[in-house]
Design a protein around this motif. Structure first.
Motif, short mmCIF file in Angstrom:
data_model
loop_
_atom_site.label_atom_id
_atom_site.label_comp_id
_atom_site.label_asym_id
_atom_site.label_seq_id
_atom_site.Cartn_x
_atom_site.Cartn_y
_atom_site.Cartn_z
N ILE A 1 0.83 -1.21 0.00
CA ILE A 1 0.00 0.00 0.00
C ILE A 1 0.86 1.26 0.00
N GLU A 2 1.92 1.26 0.83
CA GLU A 2 2.80 2.42 0.90
C GLU A 2 3.52 2.65 -0.43
N ALA A 3 3.92 1.56 -1.07
CA ALA A 3 4.59 1.67 -2.38
C ALA A 3 3.64 2.26 -3.42
N ALA A 4 2.37 1.81 -3.38
CA ALA A 4 1.37 2.32 -4.32
C ALA A 4 1.08 3.80 -4.04
N LYS A 5 1.04 4.18 -2.77
CA LYS A 5 0.80 5.58 -2.40
C LYS A 5 1.92 6.47 -2.93
N TYR A 6 3.15 6.00 -2.75
CA TYR A 6 4.30 6.77 -3.21
C TYR A 6 4.25 6.96 -4.73
N GLY A 7 3.93 5.86 -5.43
CA GLY A 7 3.83 5.93 -6.88
C GLY A 7 2.72 6.88 -7.33
N MET A 8 1.59 6.84 -6.60
CA MET A 8 0.47 7.71 -6.94
C MET A 8 0.83 9.18 -6.73
N GLU A 9 1.60 9.47 -5.68
CA GLU A 9 2.03 10.84 -5.40
C GLU A 9 2.96 11.36 -6.49
N GLN A 10 3.78 10.46 -7.05
CA GLN A 10 4.69 10.86 -8.12
C GLN A 10 3.93 11.14 -9.42
N ILE A 11 2.90 10.34 -9.68
CA ILE A 11 2.12 10.49 -10.91
C ILE A 11 1.15 11.66 -10.82
N HIS A 12 0.53 11.82 -9.64
CA HIS A 12 -0.48 12.87 -9.45
C HIS A 12 -0.09 13.76 -8.25
N PRO A 13 0.96 14.52 -8.37
CA PRO A 13 1.46 15.31 -7.22
C PRO A 13 0.55 16.46 -6.79
N LYS A 14 -0.33 16.90 -7.68
CA LYS A 14 -1.12 18.10 -7.38
C LYS A 14 -2.57 17.81 -6.96
N VAL A 15 -2.99 16.55 -7.04
CA VAL A 15 -4.38 16.25 -6.69
C VAL A 15 -4.54 16.22 -5.16
N ASP A 16 -5.77 16.46 -4.68
CA ASP A 16 -6.01 16.45 -3.24
C ASP A 16 -6.04 15.02 -2.72
N ASN A 17 -6.01 14.88 -1.40
CA ASN A 17 -5.94 13.56 -0.77
C ASN A 17 -7.14 12.69 -1.10
N LYS A 18 -8.34 13.29 -1.16
CA LYS A 18 -9.55 12.53 -1.46
C LYS A 18 -9.48 11.92 -2.85
N THR A 19 -9.02 12.72 -3.82
CA THR A 19 -8.90 12.22 -5.20
C THR A 19 -7.82 11.15 -5.29
N ARG A 20 -6.69 11.38 -4.61
CA ARG A 20 -5.61 10.41 -4.63
C ARG A 20 -6.05 9.07 -4.02
N LYS A 21 -6.84 9.17 -2.97
CA LYS A 21 -7.37 7.97 -2.32
C LYS A 21 -8.28 7.20 -3.27
N ARG A 22 -9.14 7.92 -3.97
CA ARG A 22 -10.04 7.28 -4.94
C ARG A 22 -9.25 6.60 -6.05
N LYS A 23 -8.22 7.26 -6.55
CA LYS A 23 -7.39 6.68 -7.61
C LYS A 23 -6.64 5.44 -7.10
N LEU A 24 -6.24 5.49 -5.84
CA LEU A 24 -5.53 4.35 -5.24
C LEU A 24 -6.44 3.13 -5.17
N ILE A 25 -7.68 3.34 -4.78
CA ILE A 25 -8.65 2.24 -4.73
C ILE A 25 -8.90 1.69 -6.13
N GLN A 26 -9.03 2.57 -7.11
CA GLN A 26 -9.24 2.14 -8.49
C GLN A 26 -8.07 1.29 -8.97
N TYR A 27 -6.87 1.69 -8.55
CA TYR A 27 -5.67 0.95 -8.93
C TYR A 27 -5.71 -0.48 -8.38
N PHE A 28 -6.04 -0.62 -7.09
CA PHE A 28 -6.07 -1.95 -6.49
C PHE A 28 -7.25 -2.78 -6.97
#
Length: 320
Positions: A162-189
């Motif tokens: 999960i932490e690795a995926a979060k880090y990757g998501m932050e690199q790909i989408h550095p400007k999105v808010d936490n709620k959006t990043r969380k949604r994208k993380l769930i979509q990824y998994f």
């Protein structure tokens, strides 16, 4: 279910539930009724090794422990329920590694049968309702330590991914808010591609252990086949990832150590239910809400029953 060849597997709480508040005479009568009905319906009960281990680990506190009597009776019920008189040993289901090894590669470690017999001999000591097993406290402590070690490793692996995926998501989408990043993380998994990658990783681990080399195309083909035959092998992990993220679960909390670390054993048991071929069907007896939900979401609603439902199917009066 009909009269087709069927395998039935009880989870830990189902064995505890079926013996709860019953004396040895009542338990024996119920056991005999179940075994007779199962034989008439061409049903073969098989033990999941993780259930044996979970029940025996709860005996570490001795006869004064709050769950001692219930778990001991449950383990004795299991031992008799799954005992094969012809082979003179307890039927023990393959662990996920061996299931993949047998199904996908047609191979098993040389000492596979010896291991099954060894486990059977250990747990046959729990076969009598009238005589306490001659087992030392060291044995129960060893089992509990092993279970805790594997659970801790499982929790660490999940958190690491999960932490690795979060880090990757932050690199790909550095400007999105936490709620959006969380949604994208769930979509990824939840994605089909992630499920496929999990199957590939499982195949690679088994292939390396068996010293079998597969080219990329063959690995891809077998991964698709694995997901078709064993859909829960990836779906359960995907569900865990998303559950942790959605609910902001702390996997190292006291509640998680007590309840959620057990997801490892739920996964291993559900893995056994996933294979549903024309030759043989597998039924899991459980009251675990998460397990039931996941099986139903993956089209396996006919593969799961609660204890009372199973007894009703066998036309055995009474409830648990």
């Amino acid at each position: 279910m009909g009269k087709e060849k069927t395998t039935v597997i009880f989870d830990t709480n189902s064995y505890r539930q079926i013996v709860l508040n019953k004396n040895h005479k009542e338990i024996t009568e119920l056991l005999n009724s179940i075994k007779t009905a199962e034989k008439e319906n061409n049903i073969e009960p098989i033990s999941a090794l993780t259930v044996n281990l979970e029940l025996s680990s709860n005996l570490v506190e001795g006869k004064n422990g709050i769950n001692y009597e219930n778990c001991l009776n449950g383990l004795t019920f299991l031992t008799n329920h799954c005992f094969d008189k012809e082979k003179k040993m307890i039927r023990i289901a393959s662990m996920p590694f061996f299931k993949i090894s047998s199904m996908m590669f047609g191979a098993l470690p040389i000492d596979f049968e010896k291991q099954d017999k060894k486990f059977s001999k250990v747990f046959e000591k729990f076969k009598s309702f009238d005589k306490k097993p001659n087992m030392s406290k060291d044995f129960y402590e060893f089992v509990k330590t092993i279970l805790t070690k594997h659970e801790q490793g499982f929790a660490n692996t999940i958190l690491g991914l999960i932490e690795a995926a979060k880090y990757g998501m932050e690199q790909i989408h550095p400007k999105v808010d936490n709620k959006t990043r969380k949604r994208k993380l769930i979509q990824y998994f939840e994605s089909d591609s992630y499920a496929h990658n999990l199957s590939i990783k499982s195949l690679r681990l088994v292939a390396e252990e068996l010293e079998i080399q597969l080219d990329d195309q063959e690995l891809q083909n077998r991964a698709y086949f694995l997901r078709e035959k064993l859909p829960i092998s990836s779906a359960f992990f995907q569900w865990i990832f998303c559950e942790i993220i959605r609910k902001n679960i702390d996997m190292n909390s006291k509640k998680s150590r007590k309840k959620r670390w057990n997801w490892l054993w739920d996964y291993q048991i559900s893995f056994l239910v996933s294979q549903d071929t024309k030759e043989q069907k597998t039924i899991l007896v459980t009251s675990d809400g998460d397990m039931i939900k996941i099986l139903k979401e993956n089209g396996l609603e006919n593969n799961v029953l609660q204890v009372d439902q199973y007894l009703e199917f066998l036309k055995i009066n009474g409830s648990c």
